[in-house]
Design a protein around this motif. Structure first.
Motif, PDB file in Angstrom:
ATOM      1  N   VAL A  36      11.582   8.772   2.832  1.00 15.38           N
ATOM      2  CA  VAL A  36      11.753   7.324   3.245  1.00 15.38           C
ATOM      3  C   VAL A  36      11.495   6.477   1.697  1.00 15.38           C
ATOM      4  O   VAL A  36      10.341   6.574   0.741  1.00 15.38           O
ATOM      5  CB  VAL A  36      10.156   6.804   3.992  1.00 15.38           C
ATOM      6  CG1 VAL A  36      10.124   5.473   4.033  1.00 15.38           C
ATOM      7  CG2 VAL A  36      10.533   7.533   5.376  1.00 15.38           C
ATOM      8  N   LEU A  38      12.031   2.763   0.920  1.00 16.60           N
ATOM      9  CA  LEU A  38      12.440   1.413   1.077  1.00 16.60           C
ATOM     10  C   LEU A  38      11.834   0.170  -0.041  1.00 16.60           C
ATOM     11  O   LEU A  38      10.726   0.523  -0.444  1.00 16.60           O
ATOM     12  CB  LEU A  38      12.198   1.233   2.577  1.00 16.60           C
ATOM     13  CG  LEU A  38      12.421   2.147   3.554  1.00 16.60           C
ATOM     14  CD1 LEU A  38      11.713   1.771   4.754  1.00 16.60           C
ATOM     15  CD2 LEU A  38      14.053   2.017   3.829  1.00 16.60           C
ATOM     16  N   THR A  40      12.269  -4.110  -0.384  1.00 11.75           N
ATOM     17  CA  THR A  40      12.972  -5.194   0.094  1.00 11.75           C
ATOM     18  C   THR A  40      11.989  -6.629  -0.564  1.00 11.75           C
ATOM     19  O   THR A  40      10.740  -6.420  -1.146  1.00 11.75           O
ATOM     20  CB  THR A  40      12.875  -5.644   1.523  1.00 11.75           C
ATOM     21  OG1 THR A  40      13.646  -6.764   1.992  1.00 11.75           O
ATOM     22  CG2 THR A  40      11.528  -5.909   1.993  1.00 11.75           C
ATOM     23  N   SER A  42      10.433  -9.912   0.552  1.00  6.67           N
ATOM     24  CA  SER A  42      10.032 -10.116   1.873  1.00  6.67           C
ATOM     25  C   SER A  42       9.307 -11.824   1.601  1.00  6.67           C
ATOM     26  O   SER A  42       8.787 -11.956   0.638  1.00  6.67           O
ATOM     27  CB  SER A  42       9.047  -9.238   2.584  1.00  6.67           C
ATOM     28  OG  SER A  42       8.212  -9.031   1.711  1.00  6.67           O
ATOM     29  N   VAL A  51       8.052   2.692   8.981  1.00  4.96           N
ATOM     30  CA  VAL A  51       9.301   2.273   8.855  1.00  4.96           C
ATOM     31  C   VAL A  51       9.426   0.956   9.622  1.00  4.96           C
ATOM     32  O   VAL A  51      10.087   0.062   9.186  1.00  4.96           O
ATOM     33  CB  VAL A  51      10.246   3.286   8.990  1.00  4.96           C
ATOM     34  CG1 VAL A  51      11.706   2.691   8.812  1.00  4.96           C
ATOM     35  CG2 VAL A  51      10.184   4.347   7.880  1.00  4.96           C
ATOM     36  N   ALA A  52       9.034   1.116  10.952  1.00  2.00           N
ATOM     37  CA  ALA A  52       9.361  -0.196  11.860  1.00  2.00           C
ATOM     38  C   ALA A  52       8.810  -1.365  11.475  1.00  2.00           C
ATOM     39  O   ALA A  52       9.229  -2.466  11.515  1.00  2.00           O
ATOM     40  CB  ALA A  52       8.878   0.319  13.227  1.00  2.00           C
ATOM     41  N   PHE A  54       7.929  -2.075   8.371  1.00  2.00           N
ATOM     42  CA  PHE A  54       8.683  -2.354   7.171  1.00  2.00           C
ATOM     43  C   PHE A  54      10.010  -3.185   7.568  1.00  2.00           C
ATOM     44  O   PHE A  54      10.288  -4.205   7.082  1.00  2.00           O
ATOM     45  CB  PHE A  54       9.139  -1.480   6.173  1.00  2.00           C
ATOM     46  CG  PHE A  54       9.495  -1.711   5.034  1.00  2.00           C
ATOM     47  CD1 PHE A  54       8.727  -1.986   3.895  1.00  2.00           C
ATOM     48  CD2 PHE A  54      10.801  -1.767   4.491  1.00  2.00           C
ATOM     49  CE1 PHE A  54       9.140  -2.406   2.594  1.00  2.00           C
ATOM     50  CE2 PHE A  54      11.246  -2.199   3.218  1.00  2.00           C
ATOM     51  CZ  PHE A  54      10.165  -2.419   2.365  1.00  2.00           C
ATOM     52  N   GLU A  55      10.705  -2.655   8.305  1.00  5.99           N
ATOM     53  CA  GLU A  55      11.856  -3.207   8.791  1.00  5.99           C
ATOM     54  C   GLU A  55      11.864  -4.588   9.601  1.00  5.99           C
ATOM     55  O   GLU A  55      12.724  -5.431   9.718  1.00  5.99           O
ATOM     56  CB  GLU A  55      13.035  -2.046   9.776  1.00  5.99           C
ATOM     57  CG  GLU A  55      13.616  -0.852   9.149  1.00  5.99           C
ATOM     58  CD  GLU A  55      13.824   0.128   9.840  1.00  5.99           C
ATOM     59  OE1 GLU A  55      13.856   0.046  11.158  1.00  5.99           O
ATOM     60  OE2 GLU A  55      14.620   0.774   9.064  1.00  5.99           O
ATOM     61  N   ALA A  56      10.529  -4.919  10.084  1.00  3.56           N
ATOM     62  CA  ALA A  56      10.341  -6.020  10.776  1.00  3.56           C
ATOM     63  C   ALA A  56      10.203  -7.284   9.783  1.00  3.56           C
ATOM     64  O   ALA A  56      10.183  -8.365  10.043  1.00  3.56           O
ATOM     65  CB  ALA A  56       9.291  -6.364  11.784  1.00  3.56           C
ATOM     66  N   PRO A  59      13.372 -11.026   5.168  1.00  2.18           N
ATOM     67  CA  PRO A  59      13.909 -10.949   3.718  1.00  2.18           C
ATOM     68  C   PRO A  59      13.726 -12.263   3.134  1.00  2.18           C
ATOM     69  O   PRO A  59      14.146 -13.420   3.648  1.00  2.18           O
ATOM     70  CB  PRO A  59      15.211 -10.760   3.741  1.00  2.18           C
ATOM     71  CG  PRO A  59      15.529 -10.166   5.311  1.00  2.18           C
ATOM     72  CD  PRO A  59      14.601 -10.730   6.036  1.00  2.18           C
ATOM     73  N   THR A  79       7.572  -2.412  -1.126  1.00  2.00           N
ATOM     74  CA  THR A  79       8.031  -1.072  -1.038  1.00  2.00           C
ATOM     75  C   THR A  79       7.259  -0.119   0.224  1.00  2.00           C
ATOM     76  O   THR A  79       6.126  -0.334   0.371  1.00  2.00           O
ATOM     77  CB  THR A  79       8.167  -0.223  -2.401  1.00  2.00           C
ATOM     78  OG1 THR A  79       6.479  -0.136  -2.620  1.00  2.00           O
ATOM     79  CG2 THR A  79       8.837  -1.124  -3.340  1.00  2.00           C
ATOM     80  N   LYS A 144       2.675   2.338   0.326  1.00  2.00           N
ATOM     81  CA  LYS A 144       3.128   1.226   0.410  1.00  2.00           C
ATOM     82  C   LYS A 144       2.586   0.137  -0.817  1.00  2.00           C
ATOM     83  O   LYS A 144       1.598   0.359  -1.234  1.00  2.00           O
ATOM     84  CB  LYS A 144       2.649   0.426   1.735  1.00  2.00           C
ATOM     85  CG  LYS A 144       1.112   0.162   1.690  1.00  2.00           C
ATOM     86  CD  LYS A 144       0.977  -0.530   2.925  1.00  2.00           C
ATOM     87  CE  LYS A 144      -0.605  -0.823   3.160  1.00  2.00           C
ATOM     88  NZ  LYS A 144      -1.202  -1.775   2.849  1.00  2.00           N
TER      89      LYS A 144
END
Length: 177
Positions: A36, A38, A40, A42, A51-52, A54-56, A59, A79, A144
């Motif tokens: 993993v 990642l 962004t 945000s 991960v879920a 994080f993806e929520a 941006p 991250t 994180k």
């Protein structure tokens, strides 16, 4: 007769010892956990660990500037990594530039800061931070991060800016080790 009796006893003895022998068997349990890696920018600080989550994150994509000086906005460099070898994040930026055909480009410079590391733009040159924003040479658990980003427009550049539409870019580069 004695031979037959001894032979029969040996056969019974050998066959009965098989009945009392210990027997075992086993199976393996396996899995593969993917890397993993990642990152962004945000609109809120990342506080999750999955991960879920994080993806929520929503941006952050554009900062509209209306004046010089420190800008008020909420953007976080976030991250999430489980990469045992670790990772690093670097930052670079370009000045806000206005281009009009047949005329020289005009620039407005600014300083962007994240995790106590800063980059100040310099007209047409792309400027890279002298050291990484984040450095993790290795990980022993899922890691994180979420670091606030700040930006200050150089007041004198804004005050002397020519008319036009200006755009600059702040770029963060995530590199897995």
């Amino acid at each position: 007769m004695k031979k037959t009796l001894i032979t029969a006893l040996l056969i019974v003895l050998l066959s009965s010892t098989g009945l009392f022998a210990a027997v075992s068997d086993n199976f393996n349990v396996t899995t593969v956990v993917a890397n993993v890696d990642l990152m962004t920018i945000s609109t809120t600080q990342f506080t999750g660990t999955t991960v879920a989550a994080f993806e929520a994150l929503v941006p952050f994509t554009t900062l509209a500037i209306s004046g010089g000086g420190a800008q008020t906005f909420n953007a976080w460099l976030s991250t999430l990594s489980n990469n045992r070898a670790g990772f690093k994040v670097t930052m670079k930026a370009t000045a806000m530039k206005s281009s009009i055909a047949g005329q020289a480009d005009a620039f407005i410079n600014y300083t962007v800061t994240c995790n106590s590391k800063s980059v100040t733009t310099n007209d047409a040159a792309e400027v890279t931070a002298t050291s990484p924003i984040l450095t993790y040479p290795s990980l022993s658990l899922v890691t994180k991060t979420s670091n606030k980003i700040s930006l200050t427009v150089i007041q004198t550049d804004f005050d002397k800016a020519l008319s036009g539409s200006y755009t600059g870019t702040v770029t963060f580069i995530y590199t897995a080790n």
